[in-house]
Enzyme design. Structure first.
Site, PDB file in Angstrom:
ATOM      1  N   CYS A 163      13.585  10.867   6.953  1.00 26.14           N
ATOM      2  CA  CYS A 163      13.558  10.357   8.333  1.00 26.14           C
ATOM      3  C   CYS A 163      14.883  10.617   9.034  1.00 26.14           C
ATOM      4  O   CYS A 163      14.915  10.838  10.233  1.00 26.14           O
ATOM      5  CB  CYS A 163      13.189   8.885   8.355  1.00 26.14           C
ATOM      6  SG  CYS A 163      14.209   7.867   7.295  1.00 26.14           S
ATOM      7  N   THR A 171       5.803   7.608  13.832  1.00 26.36           N
ATOM      8  CA  THR A 171       5.782   6.832  15.076  1.00 26.36           C
ATOM      9  C   THR A 171       4.339   6.612  15.536  1.00 26.36           C
ATOM     10  O   THR A 171       3.990   5.545  16.036  1.00 26.36           O
ATOM     11  CB  THR A 171       6.613   7.577  16.145  1.00 26.36           C
ATOM     12  OG1 THR A 171       7.967   7.603  15.670  1.00 26.36           O
ATOM     13  CG2 THR A 171       6.571   6.887  17.496  1.00 26.36           C
ATOM     14  N   GLU A 172       3.512   7.630  15.309  1.00 30.71           N
ATOM     15  CA  GLU A 172       2.097   7.543  15.693  1.00 30.71           C
ATOM     16  C   GLU A 172       1.413   6.350  15.020  1.00 30.71           C
ATOM     17  O   GLU A 172       0.756   5.531  15.671  1.00 30.71           O
ATOM     18  CB  GLU A 172       1.461   8.862  15.245  1.00 30.71           C
ATOM     19  CG  GLU A 172       0.064   9.111  15.642  1.00 30.71           C
ATOM     20  CD  GLU A 172      -0.463  10.347  14.896  1.00 30.71           C
ATOM     21  OE1 GLU A 172       0.348  11.119  14.337  1.00 30.71           O
ATOM     22  OE2 GLU A 172      -1.688  10.506  14.873  1.00 30.71           O
ATOM     23  N   GLU A 207      10.044   1.253  10.568  1.00 24.37           N
ATOM     24  CA  GLU A 207      11.035   2.313  10.332  1.00 24.37           C
ATOM     25  C   GLU A 207      10.310   3.626  10.561  1.00 24.37           C
ATOM     26  O   GLU A 207       9.493   4.036   9.732  1.00 24.37           O
ATOM     27  CB  GLU A 207      11.551   2.273   8.876  1.00 24.37           C
ATOM     28  CG  GLU A 207      12.423   1.103   8.546  1.00 24.37           C
ATOM     29  CD  GLU A 207      13.731   1.094   9.302  1.00 24.37           C
ATOM     30  OE1 GLU A 207      14.111   2.140   9.884  1.00 24.37           O
ATOM     31  OE2 GLU A 207      14.356   0.027   9.336  1.00 24.37           O
ATOM     32  N   LYS A 225       0.842  -1.204   0.000  1.00 22.52           N
ATOM     33  CA  LYS A 225       0.000   0.000   0.000  1.00 22.52           C
ATOM     34  C   LYS A 225       0.876   1.251   0.000  1.00 22.52           C
ATOM     35  O   LYS A 225       1.470   1.608   1.011  1.00 22.52           O
ATOM     36  CB  LYS A 225      -0.931   0.056   1.214  1.00 22.52           C
ATOM     37  CG  LYS A 225      -1.989   1.150   0.989  1.00 22.52           C
ATOM     38  CD  LYS A 225      -2.608   1.710   2.241  1.00 22.52           C
ATOM     39  CE  LYS A 225      -1.860   2.859   2.848  1.00 22.52           C
ATOM     40  NZ  LYS A 225      -1.831   4.110   2.043  1.00 22.52           N
ATOM     41  N   GLY A 234       2.989   3.863  13.607  1.00 29.37           N
ATOM     42  CA  GLY A 234       3.723   2.671  14.061  1.00 29.37           C
ATOM     43  C   GLY A 234       3.076   2.062  15.294  1.00 29.37           C
ATOM     44  O   GLY A 234       2.921   0.846  15.408  1.00 29.37           O
ATOM     45  N   GLU A 282       9.520  15.632  15.801  1.00 27.63           N
ATOM     46  CA  GLU A 282       9.910  15.574  14.397  1.00 27.63           C
ATOM     47  C   GLU A 282       9.022  16.528  13.597  1.00 27.63           C
ATOM     48  O   GLU A 282       7.806  16.391  13.583  1.00 27.63           O
ATOM     49  CB  GLU A 282       9.742  14.148  13.859  1.00 27.63           C
ATOM     50  CG  GLU A 282      10.192  14.024  12.424  1.00 27.63           C
ATOM     51  CD  GLU A 282      10.059  12.606  11.881  1.00 27.63           C
ATOM     52  OE1 GLU A 282       8.991  11.990  12.070  1.00 27.63           O
ATOM     53  OE2 GLU A 282      11.016  12.134  11.259  1.00 27.63           O
TER      54      GLU A 282
HETATM   55  P1  NAP Z   1       1.955   8.231   8.149  1.00 30.26           P
HETATM   56  O1  NAP Z   1       0.583   8.644   8.495  1.00 30.26           O
HETATM   57  O2  NAP Z   1       2.718   7.443   9.131  1.00 30.26           O
HETATM   58  O3  NAP Z   1       1.845   7.419   6.771  1.00 30.26           O
HETATM   59  C1  NAP Z   1       2.733   6.417   6.331  1.00 30.26           C
HETATM   60  C2  NAP Z   1       1.933   5.322   5.648  1.00 30.26           C
HETATM   61  O4  NAP Z   1       1.066   4.690   6.605  1.00 30.26           O
HETATM   62  C3  NAP Z   1       1.008   5.841   4.558  1.00 30.26           C
HETATM   63  O5  NAP Z   1       0.923   4.870   3.529  1.00 30.26           O
HETATM   64  C4  NAP Z   1      -0.301   5.982   5.310  1.00 30.26           C
HETATM   65  O6  NAP Z   1      -1.445   6.015   4.517  1.00 30.26           O
HETATM   66  C5  NAP Z   1      -0.274   4.751   6.158  1.00 30.26           C
HETATM   67  N1  NAP Z   1      -1.208   4.788   7.280  1.00 30.26           N
HETATM   68  C6  NAP Z   1      -1.712   5.883   7.931  1.00 30.26           C
HETATM   69  N2  NAP Z   1      -2.585   5.495   8.893  1.00 30.26           N
HETATM   70  C7  NAP Z   1      -2.631   4.150   8.845  1.00 30.26           C
HETATM   71  C8  NAP Z   1      -3.344   3.169   9.586  1.00 30.26           C
HETATM   72  N3  NAP Z   1      -4.195   3.490  10.548  1.00 30.26           N
HETATM   73  N4  NAP Z   1      -3.149   1.876   9.262  1.00 30.26           N
HETATM   74  C9  NAP Z   1      -2.297   1.515   8.310  1.00 30.26           C
HETATM   75  N5  NAP Z   1      -1.610   2.391   7.550  1.00 30.26           N
HETATM   76  C10 NAP Z   1      -1.765   3.696   7.828  1.00 30.26           C
HETATM   77  O7  NAP Z   1       2.785   9.459   7.692  1.00 30.26           O
HETATM   78  P2  NAP Z   1       2.197  10.776   6.994  1.00 30.26           P
HETATM   79  O8  NAP Z   1       0.858  11.182   7.428  1.00 30.26           O
HETATM   80  O9  NAP Z   1       2.270  10.516   5.567  1.00 30.26           O
HETATM   81  O10 NAP Z   1       3.223  11.833   7.562  1.00 30.26           O
HETATM   82  C11 NAP Z   1       3.101  12.295   8.921  1.00 30.26           C
HETATM   83  C12 NAP Z   1       4.440  12.281   9.619  1.00 30.26           C
HETATM   84  O11 NAP Z   1       5.053  11.000   9.538  1.00 30.26           O
HETATM   85  C13 NAP Z   1       5.498  13.172   9.022  1.00 30.26           C
HETATM   86  O12 NAP Z   1       5.377  14.478   9.367  1.00 30.26           O
HETATM   87  C14 NAP Z   1       6.754  12.554   9.562  1.00 30.26           C
HETATM   88  O13 NAP Z   1       6.987  12.979  10.859  1.00 30.26           O
HETATM   89  C15 NAP Z   1       6.444  11.100   9.568  1.00 30.26           C
HETATM   90  N6  NAP Z   1       7.026  10.394   8.409  1.00 30.26           N
HETATM   91  C16 NAP Z   1       8.163   9.701   8.586  1.00 30.26           C
HETATM   92  C17 NAP Z   1       8.726   9.049   7.525  1.00 30.26           C
HETATM   93  C18 NAP Z   1       9.972   8.257   7.658  1.00 30.26           C
HETATM   94  O14 NAP Z   1      10.603   7.966   6.667  1.00 30.26           O
HETATM   95  N7  NAP Z   1      10.354   7.856   8.847  1.00 30.26           N
HETATM   96  C19 NAP Z   1       8.140   9.103   6.282  1.00 30.26           C
HETATM   97  C20 NAP Z   1       6.954   9.820   6.134  1.00 30.26           C
HETATM   98  C21 NAP Z   1       6.408  10.439   7.203  1.00 30.26           C
HETATM   99  P3  NAP Z   1      -1.980   7.385   3.864  1.00 30.26           P
HETATM  100  O15 NAP Z   1      -1.064   8.476   4.247  1.00 30.26           O
HETATM  101  O16 NAP Z   1      -1.938   7.048   2.460  1.00 30.26           O
HETATM  102  O17 NAP Z   1      -3.365   7.637   4.358  1.00 30.26           O
END
Ligand code: NAP
Ligand code: MG
Length: 484
Positions: A291, A237-238, A257, A182, A240, A388
Site C-alpha cells: 500500500c 478504496t473501492e 487502511e 476474514k 472501503g 493505484e
Molecule cells: P480488495 O477487494 O479490497 O480485498 C481486500 C479484502 O476485502 C479481501 O479479504 C476481500 O475478499 C475483501 N472484500 C472484497 N469485497 C468485499 C465486500 N464486498 N465486502 C467485504 N469484504 C470484501 O482487494 P483485492 O481485490 O484483493 O485487490 C484489489 C486492489 O486493492 C489492489 O490492486 C490494490 O489496489 C488494493 N489493495 C490494497 C491493499 C493495501 O494494503 N492498501 C492491499 C491489497 C489490495 P476476497 O478478495 O477474498 O474476495
C-alpha cells in the site's frame, strides 16, 4: 502444524458456498481449496463472538493475565515462524526472507500490544460547577472508562497475510474485543496457524473466529451484520466505500487502511547512493504490491537523467522468481486477475505517451511475473499517474522547484505516504508539513514500527493502526458523573 497439515485443515473447514481454489502464483497450479463460508458461517461466527463478549470471558479478565496471553501468542508465533513464513511464501510467491521479515513483524505486533493491556485508562476530572448547563451548584466527581467496542469484523488483503492479520488481531485483543477474521480468498493459509496459536496461548474459545470465503459473499455478510460493532479493513478504496455504505445499517464503526499512490521527491542535493536504491526497492520489492509503494517518483531536473538511469539499472538487476528458485529479490503478482490489471495499466500508459524505460512486459515463463517497469515523461492527467496499479510500475516525472513538486505530489485522491530526499534537513521538514499524506519519510522510505501510528489521509483511509491511536480505535469512552 506443518504446511501439508494446514492445507488439509483448510480443506476440512465448514462452508456452504462454492469451492474456492488457491492458485500458486509461481506455478499457476492449484495448491489447496476450501469452501466459501457465506452468510451462514458469518452468522455462526458473529453469534459466538457476541456470546463471548457479552459473557465477558476475555474483556473481564485481569489485565495482567490478558497481557501474558498476548505475550504467549508472540512466543508461539515466533516458535512457528518457519512454517508461517513457508505458508505466506507459498501462498503469495514472495521470497522466503521477505516472508520471514513479515512474520517477525507479526510477532512484534503481539509483543507491543501485550504492553497496552495494563495501560488502558480513562481520565478523572475534578469538575467544579457553578450552575452551568444543568443548573446544579454541585460538587461532582467525573471520570471516563475505556471499554472495548464489542464485536469487530477484521477483513484483510493478500499482500501480507500474517502481517495484516496480526496488525488487527493484536490491538483488538488488547482492547478486549471479540472478533471475526476474514482473510483474503487468495491467502487463507497462515490464518489457520493463528487460530491454533491463539487457542494454545489461552485466548478463550469463541473470542476470535476465523471464517474463510469470498469478499462479495462472506465479507459482505460480515460488513452488513447488525450485531457487528466495528469493521477494521485493509484493502482497496473501492471495497472501503462498500464498507462505509454497509456500515450505515447499524452505524457500526469503521477503520479503513486503503490504497495509495505515494510520491517520492528526490532533490538535486539528495544522497543519490541512498535515494536511488530506496526508490527502486520502494516500488519493485514484492512486485509493487504494497500500500505504501512509492509509485510516483519526482526528480529535480539537475539529477533527473541520473536518477532515471539508476532506478532502471537496479530494476533490470532484480531477479524475479519463486521461493524455490534460489536467491531471488522479488516474486510474482498474486493472481492472473491482478496480472491483467497491471498489464492493462502499462498498455494504457504507453498509449497515453509515457516512455517505457525498462520493462513493460510479462516474463516469458510460467507464473504471474511482471518485469520491473519504469515509465518516464508521465503527465498528471494520465491514469498511470493517478491510479493505484499495485504492481512493479513506477511513474517518473521531472520538477524544478518546491511549489511545482508539492502541487504535483498532492494532486491525488490518495494520501497514504510520501518521502523526500534532500541533504537540507530544514527543507525536508518544511516539505513534511506541505505533503498531504498520513506518513512522511525524510531520507528513508517504508519505515514501520508498531509504536508509530499509521493511517491514510483523503481516500487512503479512516483512522489509524499502531501506537496509542491504534488501540484507541478498538475502544470507546464512557463518561461517568457522580454528584458528591
Ligand atoms: P480488495 O477487494 O479490497 O480485498 C481486500 C479484502 O476485502 C479481501 O479479504 C476481500 O475478499 C475483501 N472484500 C472484497 N469485497 C468485499 C465486500 N464486498 N465486502 C467485504 N469484504 C470484501 O482487494 P483485492 O481485490 O484483493 O485487490 C484489489 C486492489 O486493492 C489492489 O490492486 C490494490 O489496489 C488494493 N489493495 C490494497 C491493499 C493495501 O494494503 N492498501 C492491499 C491489497 C489490495 P476476497 O478478495 O477474498 O474476495
Ligand atoms: Mg480479492
Amino acid at each position: 502444524m506443518t504446511v501439508e497439515a494446514t492445507i488439509e485443515g483448510l480443506r476440512g473447514r465448514p462452508g456452504v458456498g462454492e469451492t474456492i481454489p488457491i492458485i500458486d502464483p509461481v506455478t499457476e497450479q492449484p495448491i489447496a481449496e476450501f469452501a466459501d463460508g457465506g452468510a451462514a458461517a458469518i452468522d455462526d461466527a458473529v453469534a459466538r463472538a457476541r456470546e463471548t463478549f457479552d459473557a465477558g470471558v476475555w474483556h473481564q479478565k485481569p489485565q495482567a493475565e490478558q497481557a501474558q496471553v498476548l505475550w504467549r501468542v508472540a512466543e508461539l508465533l515466533a516458535a512457528r515462524a518457519d512454517v508461517l513464513a513457508q505458508l505466506d511464501s507459498l501462498n503469495t510467491g514472495m521470497p522466503l526472507p521477505q516472508a520471514q521479515r513479515n512474520i517477525a513483524a507479526a510477532v512484534e505486533f503481539f509483543r507491543y500490544f501485550s504492553g497496552w493491556c495494563t495501560k488502558i485508562n480513562g481520565i478523572a476530572h475534578d469538575v467544579r460547577m457553578s450552575g452551568g448547563l444543568s443548573g446544579l451548584d454541585a460538587s461532582v466527581h467525573a471520570y471516563t472508562i475505556k471499554e472495548p467496542v464489542g464485536v469487530v469484523g477484521l477483513i484483510v488483503p493478500w499482500n501480507g497475510p500474517a502481517f495484516n492479520a496480526a496488525a488487527k488481531l493484536a490491538p483488538s485483543l488488547a482492547a478486549g474485543c471479540s472478533s471475526v477474521l476474514k482473510p483474503a480468498e487468495e491467502t487463507p493459509l497462515s490464518a489457520l496457524v493463528f487460530e491454533e496459536v491463539l487457542a494454545e496461548a489461552g485466548v478463550p474459545d469463541g473470542v476470535v473466529n476465523l471464517v474463510n470465503g469470498y469478499g462479495h459473499t462472506t465479507g459482505q455478510a460480515l460488513i452488513e451484520h447488525p450485531d457487528v460493532d466495528k469493521i477494521a479493513f485493509t484493502g482497496s478504496t473501492e471495497v472501503g466505500k462498500l464498507i462505509v455504505q454497509a456500515a450505515a445499517g447499524n452505524l457500526k464503526r469503521v477503520m479503513l487502511e486503503l490504497g495509495g499512490k505515494s510520491p517520492v521527491l528526490i532533490y538535486d542535493d539528495a544522497e543519490l547512493d541512498k535515494a536511488v536504491p530506496a526508490a527502486a526497492m520502494g516500488i519493485f520489492i514484492h512486485s509493487g504490491q504494497a500500500c505504501v509503494a512509492g509509485s510516483r517518483v519526482f526528480v529535480q531536473r539537475g539529477v533527473y537523467d541520473q536518477v532515471v538511469e539508476g532506478i532502471a539499472t537496479l530494476g533490470t538487476k532484480i531477479r524475479l522468481g519463486g521461493p524455490n528458485e534460489g536467491k531471488v529479490h522479488s516474486g510474482p503478482i498474486i493472481s492472473e486477475r491482478q496480472l491483467h490489471r497491471v498489464m492493462g495499466y502499462i498498455e494504457e500508459g504507453k498509449r497515453d505517451g509515457a516512455e517505457v524505460v525498462i520493462g513493460g512486459h510479462r516474463l516469458d515463463r510460467t507464473g504471474y511475473f511482471v518485469h520491473p517497469t519504469v515509465l518516464a515523461e508521465v503527465r498528471q492527467d494520465m491514469r498511470v499517474f493517478q491510479e493505484e496499479i499495485f504492481g512493479p510500475v513506477v511513474a517518473v516525472t521531472p520538477f524544478d522547484d518546491d511549489d511545482e513538486v508539492v502541487a504535483m505530489a498532492n494532486d491525488s485522491t490518495y494520501g497514504l505516504a510520501a518521502s523526500a530526499w534532500t541533504r537540507d534537513i530544514s527543507h525536508a521538514h518544511r516539505l513534511a508539513k506541505r505533503l498531504d499524506a498520513g506518513t512522511v519519510s525524510i531520507n528513508c522510505q517504508m519505515m514501520w514500527d508498531p509504536a508509530m501510528p499509521f493511517g491514510g489521509f483523503k481516500q487512503s483511509g479512516w483512522g489509524y493502526e499502531n501506537g496509542q491511536d491504534g488501540i484507541e480505535g478498538y475502544l470507546k469512552n464512557k463518561t461517568v458523573w457522580a454528584q458528591l
